[in-house]
Motif scaffolding. Structure first.
Motif, PDB file in Angstrom:
ATOM      1  N   SER A   1       0.816  -1.216   0.000  1.00 15.59           N
ATOM      2  CA  SER A   1       0.000   0.000   0.000  1.00 15.59           C
ATOM      3  C   SER A   1       0.850   1.266   0.000  1.00 15.59           C
ATOM      4  N   SER A   2       2.173   1.120   0.127  1.00 14.96           N
ATOM      5  CA  SER A   2       3.058   2.276   0.137  1.00 14.96           C
ATOM      6  C   SER A   2       2.995   3.007  -1.201  1.00 14.96           C
TER       7      SER A   2
ATOM      8  N   ILE B   1      -3.416   9.212   1.452  1.00 18.24           N
ATOM      9  CA  ILE B   1      -3.490   7.827   0.984  1.00 18.24           C
ATOM     10  C   ILE B   1      -3.387   6.922   2.202  1.00 18.24           C
ATOM     11  N   ARG B   2      -4.200   5.893   2.254  1.00 16.97           N
ATOM     12  CA  ARG B   2      -4.208   4.994   3.415  1.00 16.97           C
ATOM     13  C   ARG B   2      -3.031   4.033   3.392  1.00 16.97           C
TER      14      ARG B   2
ATOM     15  N   GLY C   1      -5.882  10.538  14.399  1.00 19.24           N
ATOM     16  CA  GLY C   1      -6.754  11.518  13.774  1.00 19.24           C
ATOM     17  C   GLY C   1      -6.643  11.575  12.269  1.00 19.24           C
ATOM     18  N   PHE C   2      -6.041  10.543  11.643  1.00 18.57           N
ATOM     19  CA  PHE C   2      -5.887  10.563  10.191  1.00 18.57           C
ATOM     20  C   PHE C   2      -7.231  10.677   9.473  1.00 18.57           C
ATOM     21  N   SER C   3      -8.274  10.161  10.092  1.00 15.65           N
ATOM     22  CA  SER C   3      -9.598  10.232   9.458  1.00 15.65           C
ATOM     23  C   SER C   3     -10.028  11.670   9.205  1.00 15.65           C
ATOM     24  N   GLN C   4      -9.501  12.615   9.979  1.00 16.57           N
ATOM     25  CA  GLN C   4      -9.849  14.020   9.758  1.00 16.57           C
ATOM     26  C   GLN C   4      -9.333  14.516   8.410  1.00 16.57           C
TER      27      GLN C   4
ATOM     28  N   THR D   1      -7.647   5.187  -1.259  1.00 15.94           N
ATOM     29  CA  THR D   1      -7.085   3.836  -1.306  1.00 15.94           C
ATOM     30  C   THR D   1      -6.287   3.594  -2.588  1.00 15.94           C
ATOM     31  N   ASN D   2      -6.174   4.613  -3.421  1.00 14.90           N
ATOM     32  CA  ASN D   2      -5.556   4.439  -4.735  1.00 14.90           C
ATOM     33  C   ASN D   2      -4.361   5.365  -4.902  1.00 14.90           C
TER      34      ASN D   2
END
Length: 254
Positions: free
Chosen positions: A18-19, A189-190, A199-202, A218-219
């Protein structure tokens, strides 16, 4: 033919599939590049991930805070390629105290670590790779727009601001050698590193409905495509630049 045919690239920061760096390495290979990776810490994990590329890539150990490993980088890379046409800096780290809302409490020792690994390392990597880099080479880094303050990003945001400034000074220093230095300011990017930020969701929530082109966190493909273009010969007079790949978020108001 790919736009990186015959190019030799050094890609740092591959930890998982995912990197962002993995997406760049994969697309670079598909576009004809010979890729060498660097790894830090769990090299066996990096090698397993490297084996999942279209062509398994060699891994050279590199801790950007270790002068001995930096000094040995050129010789380690020469075991696999005879020079470099491009280097991707995809390295960042901040101790837990530097993230998540503790801006006023983070001790200097932790802040210093964040700055050394996330900011100064761009210069360290450039100097270590310089003996291998030919005229027309490209040094490319990844940032997260540091023109504003973000919730929870704290001292990593400060480190990224330093990275952006350092890239301009490196562009000035390396320009006479015909080496370009640029950054990509990517949207969220996740990646594993991103998910470790409290707090990354912010960040993700902020992009919803505001990026005019939309944004899929996600891309990493859009970032990888831009990176490959900037590592190619197609932007020969672009240096000291920060290219936003964020769906247009940076240009919008409320």
């Amino acid at each position: 033919m790919g736009i990186l045919d015959g190019k030799r690239l050094l890609v740092t920061g591959v930890i998982t599939e995912s990197s962002i760096a993995f997406a760049v390495a994969r697309l670079a290979q598909e576009q004809g590049a010979e890729v060498v990776l660097t790894g830090f810490g769990r090299l066996s994990l990096v090698r397993r991930v490297a084996a999942k590329l279209p062509k398994p890539a060699p891994v050279v150990e590199l801790d950007v805070a270790d002068p001995e490993q930096l000094a040995a980088l050129a010789d380690g890379v020469r075991e696999h390629v005879d020079g470099l046409d491009g280097v991707l800096h995809s390295i960042g780290f901040a101790p837990a105290s530097c993230l998540g809302g503790g801006f006023l409490e983070a001790p200097w020792e932790d802040v210093a670590t964040a700055v050394q690994v996330s900011t100064y390392s761009l210069k360290s990597l450039a100097v270590a790779a310089l003996p291998l880099m030919s005229e027309g080479s490209s040094l490319l880094g990844l940032t997260f727009d540091a023109t504003v303050a973000w919730p929870a990003y704290d001292w990593m945001g400060v480190a990224k601001a330093g990275l952006e400034s350092a890239s301009r000074y490196l562009a000035r220093e390396l320009g006479p050698r015909k080496i370009r230095v640029n950054l990509i300011a990517a949207g969220p990017i996740r990646t594993m590193a991103a998910k470790s930020i409290p707090g990354f969701s912010q960040f993700e929530d902020a992009w919803n409905g505001r990026a005019p082109l939309g944004w899929d966190n996600t891309n990493a493909e859009p970032v990888a495509r831009t990176a490959v273009a900037m590592l190619s010969d197609w932007l020969p007079s672009t240096t000291g630049e920060i290219v936003h790949v964020d769906g247009g978020f940076h240009a919008m108001g409320v």
